[in-house]
Scaffold this motif. Structure first.
Motif, short mmCIF file in Angstrom:
data_model
loop_
_atom_site.label_atom_id
_atom_site.label_comp_id
_atom_site.label_asym_id
_atom_site.label_seq_id
_atom_site.Cartn_x
_atom_site.Cartn_y
_atom_site.Cartn_z
N SER A 136 -3.68 -5.96 0.11
CA SER A 136 -4.02 -6.40 1.36
C SER A 136 -3.31 -5.74 2.64
O SER A 136 -4.14 -5.31 3.44
CB SER A 136 -3.71 -7.98 1.41
OG SER A 136 -4.07 -8.41 2.73
N ILE A 137 -2.27 -5.44 2.50
CA ILE A 137 -1.45 -4.62 3.64
C ILE A 137 -1.89 -3.36 3.52
O ILE A 137 -2.04 -2.67 4.79
CB ILE A 137 0.13 -4.70 3.32
CG1 ILE A 137 0.53 -6.23 3.43
CG2 ILE A 137 0.97 -3.67 3.99
CD1 ILE A 137 2.05 -6.34 3.04
N LYS A 139 -4.90 -2.10 2.71
CA LYS A 139 -6.21 -1.97 3.35
C LYS A 139 -6.25 -2.33 4.87
O LYS A 139 -6.81 -1.74 5.62
CB LYS A 139 -7.09 -3.20 2.82
CG LYS A 139 -7.61 -2.94 1.38
CD LYS A 139 -8.21 -3.93 0.55
CE LYS A 139 -8.63 -3.53 -0.83
NZ LYS A 139 -9.25 -4.90 -1.38
N GLN A 140 -5.10 -2.87 5.46
CA GLN A 140 -4.98 -3.34 6.68
C GLN A 140 -4.27 -2.12 7.71
O GLN A 140 -4.64 -2.02 8.64
CB GLN A 140 -4.34 -4.68 6.91
CG GLN A 140 -4.29 -5.09 8.58
CD GLN A 140 -3.78 -6.53 8.65
OE1 GLN A 140 -3.50 -7.15 7.78
NE2 GLN A 140 -3.21 -6.85 9.83
N TYR A 141 -3.29 -1.48 6.90
CA TYR A 141 -2.46 -0.85 7.92
C TYR A 141 -2.30 0.81 7.38
O TYR A 141 -2.29 1.73 8.09
CB TYR A 141 -0.94 -1.14 7.53
CG TYR A 141 -0.57 -2.38 8.13
CD1 TYR A 141 -0.43 -2.51 9.49
CD2 TYR A 141 -0.62 -3.60 7.58
CE1 TYR A 141 -0.15 -3.78 10.20
CE2 TYR A 141 -0.37 -4.96 8.26
CZ TYR A 141 -0.18 -4.95 9.60
OH TYR A 141 -0.03 -6.21 10.23
#
Length: 249
Positions: A136-137, A139-141
């Protein structure tokens, strides 16, 4: 010629026997030294200066997140600014030993990803018992190239990783008889997305399992990859080295 994309060559356990370990590396054409502290990093820079086969990675391990200071991150950025770090890692999340400081781990992880984005260096990911949060991290950053170090997740997880700008790195675990997902993942992973590693001095492959690992043993990882891919060893080695070098283009 073999490629070890992840070894802790300058940790005390291997560094104490450095001359012997280096002498055994005659069949390696490329190698990346992973550093988790300043002492290991300075040792690695000296090795790289003397031998062009080496790349150097440095980053703060998730298990050490509570000890990493603002000054440590400032020094990490200075090293990036000076072009001393080829890969930022290994970084990520690890809930296996202690999950009581997840938020501190996440905060450090994000800060290091942002540094890698800023200085356009790849990141090497440690992801243990924290798959959902880690992906999740990322994919976001993450906006840079990603190496999933010592991949041992499921086929479904690997497919999610491949959707990112990533390479999947396999270690000695794929040679173990009790390896759960690794053989299927090797078979399913496109050859142009595969890396080989030892993670030495850990995860020693068969036939040396139980002994201290070293970069020379990456030979047995690549032979297992070739066997699982039903391909000739020479072409597998050549492609893995090309994959590794593509990180730095």
């Amino acid at each position: 010629m073999y490629t070890d994309s992840h070894c802790h060559l300058t940790c005390d356990e291997l560094y104490d026997q450095l001359d012997e370990v280096l002498a055994n590396m005659h069949s390696l054409s490329s190698c990346m030294i992973m550093c988790t502290n300043e002492t290991e990093f300075q040792r690695a820079l000296l090795i790289k200066k003397q031998d062009p086969r080496f790349k150097v990675a440095f980053g703060f391990f998730p298990g050490d997140a509570k000890e990493v200071s603002h000054q440590d991150l400032e020094q990490l950025e200075m090293n990036l600014k000076e072009g001393l770090i080829d890969v930022l890692g290994e970084i990520g999340l690890d809930y296996y030993w202690d999950d009581s400081f997840k938020e501190i781990q996440k905060e450090l992880f994000i800060k290091q990803i942002e540094l890698a984005n800023r200085y356009k260096v790849p990141i090497s990911i440690h992801m243990r018992e924290a798959t959902n949060d880690c992906l999740s991290i990322l994919k976001q950053y993450a906006k840079t190239k990603i190496i999933f170090h010592c991949f041992s997740g499921s086929l479904e997880t690997m497919k999610e990783c491949l959707k990112m700008n990533s390479l999947i790195s396999f270690a000695g675990v794929i040679t173990f008889k009790n390896a759960k997902h690794a053989p299927a993942c090797v078979k399913a992973c496109p050859i142009d997305r595969i890396l080989s590693e030892t993670d030495s001095p850990y995860l020693t492959p068969v036939p040396y399992r139980g002994k201290r690992n070293q970069p020379a043993y990456v030979e047995f990882v690549e032979k297992k990859i070739a066997e699982l891919k039903e391909s000739d060893l020479e072409s597998v080695c050549r492609q893995i080295e090309q994959n590794f070098l593509s990180l730095f283009e």
